[in-house]
Scaffold this motif. Sequence first.
Motif, PDB file in Angstrom:
ATOM      1  N   ALA A   3       0.877  -1.037  -0.045  1.00  7.67           N
ATOM      2  CA  ALA A   3      -0.096   0.031  -0.042  1.00  7.67           C
ATOM      3  C   ALA A   3       0.996   1.330   0.055  1.00  7.67           C
ATOM      4  O   ALA A   3       2.096   1.162   0.480  1.00  7.67           O
ATOM      5  CB  ALA A   3      -0.899  -0.125   1.102  1.00  7.67           C
ATOM      6  N   LEU A   4       0.283   2.272  -0.535  1.00 10.38           N
ATOM      7  CA  LEU A   4       0.985   3.637  -0.337  1.00 10.38           C
ATOM      8  C   LEU A   4       1.015   4.020   1.181  1.00 10.38           C
ATOM      9  O   LEU A   4       0.040   3.668   1.796  1.00 10.38           O
ATOM     10  CB  LEU A   4       0.322   4.718  -1.276  1.00 10.38           C
ATOM     11  CG  LEU A   4       0.413   4.319  -2.814  1.00 10.38           C
ATOM     12  CD1 LEU A   4      -0.510   5.530  -3.663  1.00 10.38           C
ATOM     13  CD2 LEU A   4       1.868   4.673  -3.331  1.00 10.38           C
ATOM     14  N   PRO A   5       1.894   4.791   1.672  1.00  6.03           N
ATOM     15  CA  PRO A   5       2.094   5.223   2.951  1.00  6.03           C
ATOM     16  C   PRO A   5       0.503   6.163   3.160  1.00  6.03           C
ATOM     17  O   PRO A   5       0.089   7.008   2.130  1.00  6.03           O
ATOM     18  CB  PRO A   5       3.380   6.220   3.007  1.00  6.03           C
ATOM     19  CG  PRO A   5       3.797   5.650   1.914  1.00  6.03           C
ATOM     20  CD  PRO A   5       3.230   5.250   0.885  1.00  6.03           C
ATOM     21  N   VAL A   6       0.132   6.181   4.394  1.00  6.53           N
ATOM     22  CA  VAL A   6      -1.168   6.720   4.468  1.00  6.53           C
ATOM     23  C   VAL A   6      -1.027   8.178   4.440  1.00  6.53           C
ATOM     24  O   VAL A   6      -1.969   9.054   4.291  1.00  6.53           O
ATOM     25  CB  VAL A   6      -1.697   6.407   5.958  1.00  6.53           C
ATOM     26  CG1 VAL A   6      -2.944   7.056   6.173  1.00  6.53           C
ATOM     27  CG2 VAL A   6      -2.298   4.755   5.758  1.00  6.53           C
ATOM     28  N   THR A   7       0.499   8.704   4.692  1.00  8.56           N
ATOM     29  CA  THR A   7       0.396  10.102   4.818  1.00  8.56           C
ATOM     30  C   THR A   7       0.311  10.440   3.600  1.00  8.56           C
ATOM     31  O   THR A   7      -0.303  11.661   3.304  1.00  8.56           O
ATOM     32  CB  THR A   7       1.841  10.376   5.539  1.00  8.56           C
ATOM     33  OG1 THR A   7       2.802   9.541   4.805  1.00  8.56           O
ATOM     34  CG2 THR A   7       1.998  10.235   6.698  1.00  8.56           C
ATOM     35  N   ASP A  95      -6.103   8.819  10.152  1.00  8.00           N
ATOM     36  CA  ASP A  95      -5.147   8.610  11.182  1.00  8.00           C
ATOM     37  C   ASP A  95      -3.825   7.930  10.831  1.00  8.00           C
ATOM     38  O   ASP A  95      -3.540   6.881  11.213  1.00  8.00           O
ATOM     39  CB  ASP A  95      -6.025   7.881  12.590  1.00  8.00           C
ATOM     40  CG  ASP A  95      -4.731   8.292  13.618  1.00  8.00           C
ATOM     41  OD1 ASP A  95      -3.697   8.830  13.599  1.00  8.00           O
ATOM     42  OD2 ASP A  95      -5.357   8.065  14.784  1.00  8.00           O
ATOM     43  N   PRO A  96      -3.163   8.645   9.704  1.00  6.44           N
ATOM     44  CA  PRO A  96      -1.937   8.006   9.354  1.00  6.44           C
ATOM     45  C   PRO A  96      -1.004   7.643  10.356  1.00  6.44           C
ATOM     46  O   PRO A  96      -0.249   6.769  10.276  1.00  6.44           O
ATOM     47  CB  PRO A  96      -1.380   8.926   8.204  1.00  6.44           C
ATOM     48  CG  PRO A  96      -2.571  10.121   8.092  1.00  6.44           C
ATOM     49  CD  PRO A  96      -3.316  10.017   9.328  1.00  6.44           C
ATOM     50  N   LYS A  97      -0.786   8.503  11.508  1.00  9.12           N
ATOM     51  CA  LYS A  97       0.203   7.908  12.366  1.00  9.12           C
ATOM     52  C   LYS A  97       0.058   6.531  13.010  1.00  9.12           C
ATOM     53  O   LYS A  97       0.690   5.855  13.331  1.00  9.12           O
ATOM     54  CB  LYS A  97       0.478   9.031  13.527  1.00  9.12           C
ATOM     55  CG  LYS A  97       1.338   8.924  14.664  1.00  9.12           C
ATOM     56  CD  LYS A  97       1.413   9.943  15.636  1.00  9.12           C
ATOM     57  CE  LYS A  97       2.501   9.587  16.546  1.00  9.12           C
ATOM     58  NZ  LYS A  97       2.544  11.003  17.631  1.00  9.12           N
ATOM     59  N   ALA A  98      -1.393   6.548  13.307  1.00  4.75           N
ATOM     60  CA  ALA A  98      -1.859   5.059  14.016  1.00  4.75           C
ATOM     61  C   ALA A  98      -1.684   4.198  13.071  1.00  4.75           C
ATOM     62  O   ALA A  98      -1.270   3.016  13.313  1.00  4.75           O
ATOM     63  CB  ALA A  98      -3.216   5.454  14.543  1.00  4.75           C
ATOM     64  N   VAL A  99      -1.949   4.394  11.843  1.00 11.30           N
ATOM     65  CA  VAL A  99      -2.286   3.155  10.973  1.00 11.30           C
ATOM     66  C   VAL A  99      -0.723   2.741  10.302  1.00 11.30           C
ATOM     67  O   VAL A  99      -0.467   1.711  10.117  1.00 11.30           O
ATOM     68  CB  VAL A  99      -2.977   3.484   9.625  1.00 11.30           C
ATOM     69  CG1 VAL A  99      -3.100   2.630   8.525  1.00 11.30           C
ATOM     70  CG2 VAL A  99      -4.566   3.587  10.198  1.00 11.30           C
ATOM     71  N   LYS A 110       5.742  -4.715  10.240  1.00  5.93           N
ATOM     72  CA  LYS A 110       4.591  -4.096   9.182  1.00  5.93           C
ATOM     73  C   LYS A 110       4.014  -3.027   9.566  1.00  5.93           C
ATOM     74  O   LYS A 110       3.606  -3.003  10.920  1.00  5.93           O
ATOM     75  CB  LYS A 110       3.800  -5.028   8.537  1.00  5.93           C
ATOM     76  CG  LYS A 110       4.551  -6.167   7.862  1.00  5.93           C
ATOM     77  CD  LYS A 110       3.755  -7.192   6.860  1.00  5.93           C
ATOM     78  CE  LYS A 110       3.079  -6.652   5.821  1.00  5.93           C
ATOM     79  NZ  LYS A 110       2.297  -7.700   4.830  1.00  5.93           N
ATOM     80  N   ALA A 111       3.298  -2.156   8.799  1.00  6.77           N
ATOM     81  CA  ALA A 111       2.159  -1.319   9.281  1.00  6.77           C
ATOM     82  C   ALA A 111       1.147  -2.181  10.022  1.00  6.77           C
ATOM     83  O   ALA A 111       0.719  -3.020   9.685  1.00  6.77           O
ATOM     84  CB  ALA A 111       1.703  -0.530   7.956  1.00  6.77           C
ATOM     85  N   VAL A 157     -10.701   3.280  13.038  1.00  3.57           N
ATOM     86  CA  VAL A 157      -9.383   3.054  12.759  1.00  3.57           C
ATOM     87  C   VAL A 157      -8.919   1.664  13.392  1.00  3.57           C
ATOM     88  O   VAL A 157      -9.094   1.441  14.452  1.00  3.57           O
ATOM     89  CB  VAL A 157      -8.326   4.327  13.243  1.00  3.57           C
ATOM     90  CG1 VAL A 157      -6.893   3.980  12.997  1.00  3.57           C
ATOM     91  CG2 VAL A 157      -8.723   5.695  12.753  1.00  3.57           C
ATOM     92  N   GLY A 158      -8.227   1.105  12.664  1.00  6.18           N
ATOM     93  CA  GLY A 158      -7.760  -0.207  13.071  1.00  6.18           C
ATOM     94  C   GLY A 158      -9.069  -1.335  13.055  1.00  6.18           C
ATOM     95  O   GLY A 158     -10.042  -1.292  12.828  1.00  6.18           O
TER      96      GLY A 158
END
Length: 294
Positions: A3-7, A95-99, A110-111, A157-158
């Motif tokens: 996957a592409l980074p969530v950011t 929530d890119p930081k959490a994911v 892994k992420a 999230v999650g």
Amino acid sequence: MRALPVTLLAACGLIASACGTAATGGAAAGGPASGVPAGQARPATASTAGSTAASTGTPTAGPGAGRTGETGGAKPLAGKVVVVDPGHNGGNYRDPKAVNRKVNVLTQWKACDTTGTSTNDGYTEAAFTWDVSNRLVKILKSRGATVKLTRSDNAGVGPCITQRAAIGNRAKADAAISIHGDGSAPANHGFHVIMPKKIGGPVDPVVGDSRKLGVAVRDSFRQGTGLPYSTYIGSKALDFRSDLGGLNLSTVPKIFIECGNMRNAAEAAKFRDPAFRQRIALALANGMQHYLQP
């Protein structure tokens, strides 16, 4: 799961593929995908998930009743515990930081989770898996199973992939399934089932049973949906991996299913259809029943 980074996703408004292609060479196709509630489908309800005999697989009469549902009021899955894991979550992109937080899946880091993919017109994988999972839960419960979901809605999230495995372990599930839709190149099509490999870890004792579960679900899915085996990954729709935390950390029989390629126009159209999602759920329920009640 490349996957592409969530950011990056949050910045450009795209949804990345987060499912089964990366480990074996598949590539996610680009395209518009909002990941916002407008692209989400309403979860199954008593009216949409099929309260009739036809939609739950509960036969009215005739031979083969034990293969598809209840027989004369019997509950064929009574006493069985099933965990259903709807892949990703509708709020992951917020929530890119959490994911993006890294977690240990024993063979690598892994992420925590990813956003998932989508159809080209923005129907998200998270919405698809949430709807199918709720339909599946309804059918399994109608057959007597105790069923637990790994997430309670499609707006949060999650949870992390490690937590998803832990939920099945704590439940001492007789079987667990993680539901996904793939995001490969548009010409690729078909479904595949992902099963664990031995890694010298907690999943090793259930690798054999996970394969039996995978074959049962594969056969019922093919029969019930008419979708072909994947043209781009696995062998006869079976793929074995050692990089997925949801499998590596499982102590109960568990599989992933990529129900098809959401970037393929024909399969995307099917996934958009509530009646076809009901067919998917029924096929999955039948496959799990065939494993749990051979």
